[in-house]
Design a protein around this motif. Structure first.
Motif, PDB file in Angstrom:
ATOM      1  N   TRP A   1       0.870  -1.118   0.148  1.00  0.00           N
ATOM      2  CA  TRP A   1       0.089   0.048   0.117  1.00  0.00           C
ATOM      3  C   TRP A   1       0.832   1.250   0.087  1.00  0.00           C
ATOM      4  CZ3 TRP A   1      -4.376   0.424  -1.771  1.00  0.00           C
ATOM      5  CH2 TRP A   1      -5.344  -0.563  -1.814  1.00  0.00           C
ATOM      6  N   ARG A   2       1.911   1.323   0.650  1.00  0.00           N
ATOM      7  CA  ARG A   2       2.880   2.678   0.564  1.00  0.00           C
ATOM      8  C   ARG A   2       3.354   2.854  -0.751  1.00  0.00           C
ATOM      9  NH1 ARG A   2       5.869   4.048   4.551  1.00  0.00           N
ATOM     10  NH2 ARG A   2       6.173   2.025   5.711  1.00  0.00           N
ATOM     11  N   ARG A   3       3.456   1.797  -1.728  1.00  0.00           N
ATOM     12  CA  ARG A   3       3.969   1.908  -3.099  1.00  0.00           C
ATOM     13  C   ARG A   3       2.756   2.337  -3.780  1.00  0.00           C
ATOM     14  NH1 ARG A   3       4.830  -3.503  -4.565  1.00  0.00           N
ATOM     15  NH2 ARG A   3       2.719  -3.456  -5.458  1.00  0.00           N
ATOM     16  N   GLN A   4       1.775   1.673  -3.582  1.00  0.00           N
ATOM     17  CA  GLN A   4       0.675   1.922  -4.481  1.00  0.00           C
ATOM     18  C   GLN A   4       0.070   3.362  -4.306  1.00  0.00           C
ATOM     19  OE1 GLN A   4       1.367  -0.909  -6.467  1.00  0.00           O
ATOM     20  NE2 GLN A   4      -0.634  -0.299  -6.990  1.00  0.00           N
ATOM     21  N   MET A   5      -0.263   3.909  -2.981  1.00  0.00           N
ATOM     22  CA  MET A   5      -0.485   5.253  -2.573  1.00  0.00           C
ATOM     23  C   MET A   5       0.517   6.236  -3.186  1.00  0.00           C
ATOM     24  SD  MET A   5      -2.671   4.480   0.770  1.00  0.00           S
ATOM     25  CE  MET A   5      -1.808   3.635   1.648  1.00  0.00           C
ATOM     26  N   ASP A   6       1.790   5.926  -2.862  1.00  0.00           N
ATOM     27  CA  ASP A   6       2.753   6.840  -3.489  1.00  0.00           C
ATOM     28  C   ASP A   6       2.411   7.224  -5.032  1.00  0.00           C
ATOM     29  OD1 ASP A   6       3.782   7.179  -0.947  1.00  0.00           O
ATOM     30  OD2 ASP A   6       5.643   6.022  -1.131  1.00  0.00           O
ATOM     31  N   ARG A   7       2.557   5.990  -5.912  1.00  0.00           N
ATOM     32  CA  ARG A   7       1.939   6.181  -7.164  1.00  0.00           C
ATOM     33  C   ARG A   7       0.921   7.175  -7.272  1.00  0.00           C
ATOM     34  NH1 ARG A   7       3.502  -0.034  -9.303  1.00  0.00           N
ATOM     35  NH2 ARG A   7       5.815   0.214  -9.137  1.00  0.00           N
ATOM     36  N   ALA A   8      -0.260   6.489  -6.744  1.00  0.00           N
ATOM     37  CA  ALA A   8      -1.468   7.346  -7.025  1.00  0.00           C
ATOM     38  C   ALA A   8      -1.363   8.613  -6.743  1.00  0.00           C
ATOM     39  CB  ALA A   8      -2.655   6.474  -6.144  1.00  0.00           C
ATOM     40  N   ASN A   9      -0.613   9.031  -5.694  1.00  0.00           N
ATOM     41  CA  ASN A   9      -0.521  10.475  -5.400  1.00  0.00           C
ATOM     42  C   ASN A   9       0.273  11.158  -6.234  1.00  0.00           C
ATOM     43  OD1 ASN A   9      -2.307  11.217  -2.976  1.00  0.00           O
ATOM     44  ND2 ASN A   9      -0.834   9.924  -1.832  1.00  0.00           N
ATOM     45  N   GLY A  10       1.093  10.633  -6.863  1.00  0.00           N
ATOM     46  CA  GLY A  10       2.013  11.041  -7.941  1.00  0.00           C
ATOM     47  C   GLY A  10       1.349  11.428  -9.237  1.00  0.00           C
ATOM     48  N   TRP A  11       0.246  10.480  -9.579  1.00  0.00           N
ATOM     49  CA  TRP A  11      -0.543  10.940 -10.649  1.00  0.00           C
ATOM     50  C   TRP A  11      -1.406  12.074 -10.476  1.00  0.00           C
ATOM     51  CZ3 TRP A  11       1.237   9.149 -14.889  1.00  0.00           C
ATOM     52  CH2 TRP A  11       1.876   7.816 -14.782  1.00  0.00           C
ATOM     53  N   LEU A  12      -2.018  11.954  -9.180  1.00  0.00           N
ATOM     54  CA  LEU A  12      -2.894  13.057  -8.776  1.00  0.00           C
ATOM     55  C   LEU A  12      -2.315  14.485  -8.799  1.00  0.00           C
ATOM     56  CD1 LEU A  12      -4.996  11.436  -6.072  1.00  0.00           C
ATOM     57  CD2 LEU A  12      -5.412  11.562  -8.441  1.00  0.00           C
ATOM     58  N   ASP A  13      -1.027  14.403  -8.422  1.00  0.00           N
ATOM     59  CA  ASP A  13      -0.061  15.639  -8.491  1.00  0.00           C
ATOM     60  C   ASP A  13      -0.108  16.248 -10.011  1.00  0.00           C
ATOM     61  OD1 ASP A  13       0.412  15.684  -5.799  1.00  0.00           O
ATOM     62  OD2 ASP A  13       2.375  14.741  -5.726  1.00  0.00           O
ATOM     63  N   GLN A  14       0.091  15.237 -10.948  1.00  0.00           N
ATOM     64  CA  GLN A  14       0.296  15.823 -12.165  1.00  0.00           C
ATOM     65  C   GLN A  14      -1.091  16.214 -12.735  1.00  0.00           C
ATOM     66  OE1 GLN A  14       1.973  12.940 -15.003  1.00  0.00           O
ATOM     67  NE2 GLN A  14       3.411  12.124 -13.459  1.00  0.00           N
ATOM     68  N   VAL A  15      -2.105  15.767 -12.072  1.00  0.00           N
ATOM     69  CA  VAL A  15      -3.449  16.055 -12.650  1.00  0.00           C
ATOM     70  C   VAL A  15      -3.838  17.642 -12.131  1.00  0.00           C
ATOM     71  CG1 VAL A  15      -5.887  16.025 -12.404  1.00  0.00           C
ATOM     72  CG2 VAL A  15      -4.430  13.778 -12.718  1.00  0.00           C
ATOM     73  N   LEU A  16      -3.297  17.893 -10.950  1.00  0.00           N
ATOM     74  CA  LEU A  16      -3.482  19.135 -10.483  1.00  0.00           C
ATOM     75  C   LEU A  16      -2.468  20.138 -11.095  1.00  0.00           C
ATOM     76  CD1 LEU A  16      -4.074  18.203  -6.809  1.00  0.00           C
ATOM     77  CD2 LEU A  16      -5.646  18.805  -8.234  1.00  0.00           C
ATOM     78  N   ALA A  17      -1.421  19.678 -11.350  1.00  0.00           N
ATOM     79  CA  ALA A  17      -0.487  20.659 -12.097  1.00  0.00           C
ATOM     80  C   ALA A  17      -0.850  21.025 -13.527  1.00  0.00           C
ATOM     81  CB  ALA A  17       0.950  19.909 -11.881  1.00  0.00           C
ATOM     82  N   THR A  18      -1.845  20.283 -14.086  1.00  0.00           N
ATOM     83  CA  THR A  18      -2.191  20.850 -15.368  1.00  0.00           C
ATOM     84  C   THR A  18      -2.942  21.981 -15.491  1.00  0.00           C
ATOM     85  OG1 THR A  18      -2.404  18.220 -15.736  1.00  0.00           O
ATOM     86  CG2 THR A  18      -3.232  19.532 -17.602  1.00  0.00           C
ATOM     87  N   GLY A  19      -2.545  22.566 -16.869  1.00  0.00           N
ATOM     88  CA  GLY A  19      -3.038  23.832 -17.075  1.00  0.00           C
ATOM     89  C   GLY A  19      -4.780  23.800 -17.331  1.00  0.00           C
ATOM     90  N   GLU A  20      -5.210  24.804 -18.164  1.00  0.00           N
ATOM     91  CA  GLU A  20      -6.681  24.787 -18.348  1.00  0.00           C
ATOM     92  C   GLU A  20      -7.188  23.574 -19.452  1.00  0.00           C
ATOM     93  OE1 GLU A  20      -8.990  26.528 -16.984  1.00  0.00           O
ATOM     94  OE2 GLU A  20      -7.497  27.142 -15.534  1.00  0.00           O
ATOM     95  N   TYR A  21      -8.266  23.055 -19.515  1.00  0.00           N
ATOM     96  CA  TYR A  21      -8.839  21.940 -20.076  1.00  0.00           C
ATOM     97  C   TYR A  21     -10.308  21.795 -19.674  1.00  0.00           C
ATOM     98  CZ  TYR A  21      -7.919  18.944 -15.923  1.00  0.00           C
ATOM     99  OH  TYR A  21      -7.902  18.857 -14.426  1.00  0.00           O
ATOM    100  N   ASP A  22     -11.128  21.033 -20.729  1.00  0.00           N
ATOM    101  CA  ASP A  22     -12.457  20.872 -20.430  1.00  0.00           C
ATOM    102  C   ASP A  22     -12.887  20.002 -19.344  1.00  0.00           C
ATOM    103  OD1 ASP A  22     -13.322  21.985 -23.096  1.00  0.00           O
ATOM    104  OD2 ASP A  22     -12.210  20.146 -23.852  1.00  0.00           O
ATOM    105  N   MET A  23     -13.786  20.435 -18.472  1.00  0.00           N
ATOM    106  CA  MET A  23     -14.124  19.959 -17.125  1.00  0.00           C
ATOM    107  C   MET A  23     -13.138  19.989 -16.143  1.00  0.00           C
ATOM    108  SD  MET A  23     -17.372  19.013 -18.077  1.00  0.00           S
ATOM    109  CE  MET A  23     -18.552  18.680 -19.533  1.00  0.00           C
ATOM    110  N   LYS A  24     -12.500  20.875 -16.151  1.00  0.00           N
ATOM    111  CA  LYS A  24     -11.265  20.900 -14.994  1.00  0.00           C
ATOM    112  C   LYS A  24     -11.798  20.949 -13.550  1.00  0.00           C
ATOM    113  CE  LYS A  24      -7.311  23.350 -13.703  1.00  0.00           C
ATOM    114  NZ  LYS A  24      -6.235  24.408 -14.018  1.00  0.00           N
TER     115      LYS A  24
END
Length: 775
Positions: A728-751
Motif C-alpha cells: 500500500w505504501r508503494r501503490q498510494m505513493d504512485r497514486a498521489n504522484g498521478w494526482l499531483d500531475q493532474v492538479l499541475a495541468t493547465g486549463e482543459y475541459d471539465m477541469k
C-alpha cells in the motif's frame, strides 16, 4: 407570539404538508402549507416545497415563486424570533424563540441556493451573503444545542447520551410560573424546564429509570445495545409525524477517520415525542452538519477564500455524525433533508471517487439510512430514485432499471402531482441504459428529459444523438445496414444541436458541458470536411456518418457512467464497439465479435478500410508489466481510410478503453494490466498528438491513480498485514504522484469537475493510510 399549543399545532400541520410532498402529492402539500398564512412553519415549508420543485424543473417562474415565498418566510420567522415573550417560555428545553431562529436559517439558505442557480453575478454575490447569514444562525443554535461541541473522537453513543442527560435534567426540574419578560434575549442560554414535560419522565433522577426498548439483533448476529426511549410504533404510510424517529435508533454504520466500518450503537432520543425539542436538535444538527460537509468537499483554495466570509468547520467525520443525529432524531423537514443529504453524499462518493477505502461501509450506510425513510414513503420519488441508485452502486443495473420503470409506470397510471421529480428518475434511467450499452433506450430517455425540465437541452440532445450514432456504428459492427429510422433521428438531433448550445447561462456563462459539446461539434464538422475532400464521402454527406467517438461516450465518461459500476455485459459491448474502429487498438486482443472484413458502411455508400483488427496488433503490443508510459508516437492515421483519422481521436479511444478495462477489473483483476497500457499511452502523448483534446491527459492521470489503488486491493486481498502495508505504501505513493500531475495541468475541459474528484480520491487515500498504519 402564538401560544405554545398553537405552535405545536403549526409544527404538526407543516410536517404533514411536507410529508405529502415527499409522498409525491405536491397539490396536497401546497394546500396544507397554504392553510395557515400566519404560521412561519407553514410558510417556510411552502417555500421549501417550491424550492424543491424549482430546482427539479429549472423553470424561471418556479424559481421566482420559490424565492419570493422564502423571503416572506424569512421575514415572518425573523419577526417571531425577536418578538417579546413570556419569561421562562421555552422551545422544548431550549430558549424561547430558538425554533424561529432555526426557521430563519432554513429560509435564508433556501434563498441562497436559488440565487446560486440564477444567471446573474449579482445574485451570486447575494447568495454568498445569504449563505453566511444562514451559517451564523445555524452555528449560533449549534452552540446552544451542543455546548460541549462535537469532536471527531465523540461516538454517536456519547453525543446522544449527553443530549439525553440534558433533556432529562431539564424536564425533571420543578416548573416555575411563567412571567412576562422583557424580550427574547433575557432567557437566552439559561436552563429552563419544558412547559410540558413528558409524563413518564417526571420524578425520576437518572436514565436508568426510563423504560427501555428490547434489544435487537444486528444482521451479523451481534446483540444491539438496549435503547432508552419512549416506545412508539414503527413508521408506516398512515403513521403520524412523530412515529419515524424511533425506527432510527440503536445502530448506524459510519466510516471512521481510517476508513474502517464503525458500527456505532446509541440510545434512542428521549425527546422523540417532544416536537419543539426535536425540531431544534434536528435543525441544529442538520445545519451545522450540512455546512461542514460542503466545506469539507471544497478545494483548499476555495475553502480558504470562503473563510474570509466567516465560514469554517470542514471536518467531514463530525459533519457526517451531525447529519446522522438529525436523520436519527427528526421526522420533520430537517430529519428528511438530513437523510437525503447522507444518501446523496454516500452515493456521490461511490460513483465519482473511483475507489473507496471502505466501499462496503458506504454501501451499508446508504442502505440503512435509505431503508428507514423509504419504509415511510415507499412511493416517494426521491427515495425511489435512491433505491435505484443503490442498486446501480451495487452493480445490479437490471434491478435499478426495474425500480425506475415500475415507478414511472405506476405514476403514469395513478397520477403524480410532483411531476418535477420525474426528471430525476428519467435522468438516472438514461445513465443506466448507457451503462448497459442500450443505446436507443438511452436516446429515448434523454429526449424525454427535454419535456421534464429546462436545464440544458443541448446536453440532453447531445447525449441522445451520440447514443443513436453509437447504435448506428454498432449495427455496422455486426455487419448490418443501419436502421433508416435511427439514422433519421440521429440526423435531426445533430442538426439542431448547435442552435441549442448557449441558450442556457450560469452566472452569465455557458454551462461547461455545452462549451465542450460545441467544441466537439466543430471537430466533427472538420472531420466531415476532411472525408469529403478525401473522396471518402460525397458532397452533402451528414455529420453522423463520420462520428465514431460520440458525445454519449464522452459525457458518460465525465458522469462516471462509462465504466465505473457498469455491468460486465455493457462494458464488453462498449469495448467491442470501440475496438471495431480502424486503426485497431494498440493493445490487447481484438474483439472476438468483430470481423476484420466488416465494412464501415453507410446507407447508399460503402467505405473500405486499409487496416483491419488483425493488422499491426502484435507490432503495437507492449509488455503487460509496463507501468511507465512509452514515448513512442502514434502511427499517423489516414482520413482516406481510417475511422479515427487524428491522433487525438485515437487517444480518446485509448482513454475510454483504459476506463472500461479498469471497470472490467472488478470482475477479473487481470484486466487492470491492459487498462494501465491504454492509460499510459495517453499519458505519454505529446501536445501535438493531443491537439485540442487536452482533457484526455488529466483524465487519464486520474484514472491511472484509480487503477493503482484497485490493483492494491487485488494484491493485498489475502496478504498478511506487514507485507500489505508495504504494497500500500508503494501503490498510494504512485497514486498521489498521478494526482499531483493532474492538479499541475493547465486549463482543459471539465477541469473543476475533475479536480473535485481528485480531492475525493485523496480523502479516500488518506483514510486508507490510517487504516493500514501509514499515517
Amino acid at each position: 407570539m402564538p401560544p405554545r399549543e398553537t405552535v405545536l399545532k403549526q409544527i404538526e400541520g407543516a410536517s404533514r404538508g411536507f410529508e405529502a410532498l415527499l409522498d409525491n402529492d405536491l397539490v396536497q402539500a401546497k394546500q396544507i402549507l397554504s392553510s395557515d398564512p400566519d404560521s412561519a412553519f407553514h410558510l417556510v415549508g411552502l417555500g421549501l416545497s417550491a424550492f424543491l420543485a424549482a430546482i427539479l424543473s429549472r423553470e424561471d417562474d418556479e424559481l421566482r415563486n420559490a424565492q419570493e415565498t422564502l423571503i416572506r418566510a424569512e421575514t415572518m420567522a425573523n419577526n417571531e424570533a425577536n418578538a417579546k415573550r413570556a419569561k421562562g417560555e421555552t422551545a422544548g428545553i431550549f430558549p424561547g424563540g430558538t425554533e424561529y431562529k432555526l426557521l430563519t436559517g432554513d429560509a435564508t439558505i433556501g434563498q441562497a441556493l436559488i440565487a446560486i442557480m440564477s444567471e446573474s453575478y449579482v445574485e451570486f454575490v447575494k447568495a454568498i451573503w445569504k449563505m453566511n447569514k444562514s451559517y451564523k444562525i445555524f452555528m449560533g443554535i449549534f452552540k446552544t444545542v451542543f455546548p460541549e461541541d462535537v469532536s471527531e473522537n465523540d461516538s454517536l453513543h456519547d453525543i446522544f447520551t449527553r443530549l439525553n442527560d440534558r433533556y432529562l435534567e431539564q424536564t425533571t426540574k420543578p416548573q416555575p410560573a411563567v412571567e412576562s419578560s422583557g424580550g427574547f434575549f433575557s432567557s437566552w442560554g439559561r436552563k429552563k424546564p419544558s412547559a410540558v414535560a413528558a409524563p413518564h419522565l417526571r420524578h425520576v433522577s437518572s436514565s436508568s429509570a426510563i423504560p427501555t426498548l428490547p434489544s435487537t439483533s444486528a444482521s451479523n448476529g451481534d446483540a444491539a445495545i438496549a435503547a432508552s426511549a419512549p416506545v412508539s410504533e414503527l413508521p408506516s404510510r398512515s403513521g403520524s409525524s412523530t412515529d419515524l424517529s424511533t425506527s432510527f435508533a440503536n445502530k448506524v454504520t459510519l466510516a471512521d477517520s481510517a476508513g474502517n466500518a464503525e458500527v456505532d450503537s446509541y440510545p434512542s432520543p428521549l425527546w422523540a415525542n417532544d416536537p419543539l425539542t426535536k425540531l431544534v436538535i434536528s435543525g441544529a444538527a442538520l445545519g451545522s452538519g450540512m455546512f461542514g460537509l460542503i466545506f469539507s468537499m471544497l478545494p483548499p483554495k476555495m475553502r480558504k477564500m470562503i473563510s474570509w466570509f466567516g465560514f469554517s468547520n470542514s471536518n467531514r467525520p463530525v459533519a457526517l455524525k451531525l447529519l446522522t443525529i438529525a436523520a436519527s432524531t427528526g421526522d420533520d423537514v430537517h430529519g428528511y433533508f438530513a437523510s437525503l443529504t447522507l444518501v446523496t453524499f454516500y452515493g456521490f462518493l461511490l460513483l465519482m471517487s473511483g475507489w473507496q477505502a471502505s466501499e462496503p461501509t458506504y454501501l451499508r450506510s446508504l442502505s440503512t439510512i435509505l431503508g428507514r425513510v423509504h419504509d415511510r414513503f415507499p412511493n416517494g420519488t426521491l427515495w425511489v430514485l435512491n433505491r435505484a441508485k443503490l442498486a446501480r452502486y451495487e452493480r445490479r443495473s437490471e434491478d435499478a432499471v426495474g425500480i425506475i420503470v415500475d415507478a414511472l409506470g405506476r405514476e403514469a397510471k395513478e397520477g403524480n402531482s410532483f411531476r418535477e421529480a420525474d426528471s430525476l428518475l428519467v435522468f438516472e434511467l438514461s445513465w443506466l441504459y448507457l451503462s448497459q450499452a442500450r443505446f436507443v433506450e438511452t436516446a429515448d430517455a434523454m429526449e424525454r428529459m427535454c419535456t421534464l425540465n429546462s436545464w440544458s437541452h443541448a446536453t440532453y440532445i447531445a447525449i441522445a444523438a451520440g447514443a443513436l450514432v453509437d447504435e448506428i456504428n454498432d449495427q455496422r459492427r455486426r455487419g448490418e445496414s443501419p436502421s433508416a429510422e435511427i439514422v433519421e433521428r440521429a440526423d435531426k438531433l445533430l442538426a439542431k444541436l448547435r442552435g441549442l448550445c448557449g441558450l442556457k447561462r450560469v452566472f452569465g456563462e455557458k454551462p461547461v458541458t455545452e462549451v465542450f459539446i460545441l467544441r466537439r461539434l466543430e471537430a466533427q464538422k472538420a472531420k466531415l470536411e476532411r472525408w469529403i475532400r478525401a473522396g471518402r464521402l460525397k458532397e452533402g454527406a451528414k455529420l453522423w456518418e463520420v462520428v465514431r467517438i460520440s458525445n454519449a461516450s464522452e459525457l458518460g465518461l465525465f458522469w462516471a457512467t462509462i465504466g465505473g459500476r457498469s455491468p460486465a455485459s455493457g462494458i464488453q459491448k462498449q469495448i467491442d464497439l470501440l475496438s471495431s474502429f480502424s486503426p485497431p487498438p494498440r493493445f490487447g486482443p481484438a474483439s472476438s465479435s468483430v470481423s476484420p472484413a466488416t465494412p464501415s458502411s453507410t446507407l447508399g455508400r460503402t467505405e473500405t478500410r486499409s487496416s483491419t483488427l488483425s493488422g499491426n496488433i502484435s507490432r503495437r503490443r507492449t509488455s503487460v508489466a509496463s507501468t511507465t508510459p512509452s514515448a513512442a508516437p502514434i502511427p499517423p492515421p489516414s482520413s482516406a481510410t481510417d475511422d479515427l483519422d487524428t491522433t487525438a481521436e485515437i487517444l480518446q479511444r485509448d482513454l475510454l478503453l483504459g476506463i472500461l478495462y479498469t471497470a472490467f477489473g472488478h470482475y477479473d483483476s487481470s484486466h487492470y494490466a491492459l487498462a494501465i497500457q491504454f492509460l499510459d499511452a495517453v499519458l505519454a502523448a505529446s501536445p501535438a498528438e493531443v491537439g485540442e483534446e487536452k482533457w484526455v491527459v488529466p483524465f487519464a492521470g486520474w484514472h491511472r491513480a484509480v487503477v493503482e489503488l484497485k490493483t492494491g486491493d487485488a494484491e493485498t486481498k489475502d496478504m498478511e498485514s506487514a507485507k500489505a502495508k508495504e504494497v500500500w505504501r508503494r501503490q498510494m505513493d504512485r497514486a498521489n504522484g498521478w494526482l499531483d500531475q493532474v492538479l499541475a495541468t493547465g486549463e482543459y475541459d471539465m477541469k473543476t469537475r475533475l479536480e473535485s474528484r481528485v480531492l475525493m480520491l485523496r480523502d479516500e487515500i488518506q483514510m486508507k493510510k490510517v487504516k493500514v498504519g501509514l499515517a
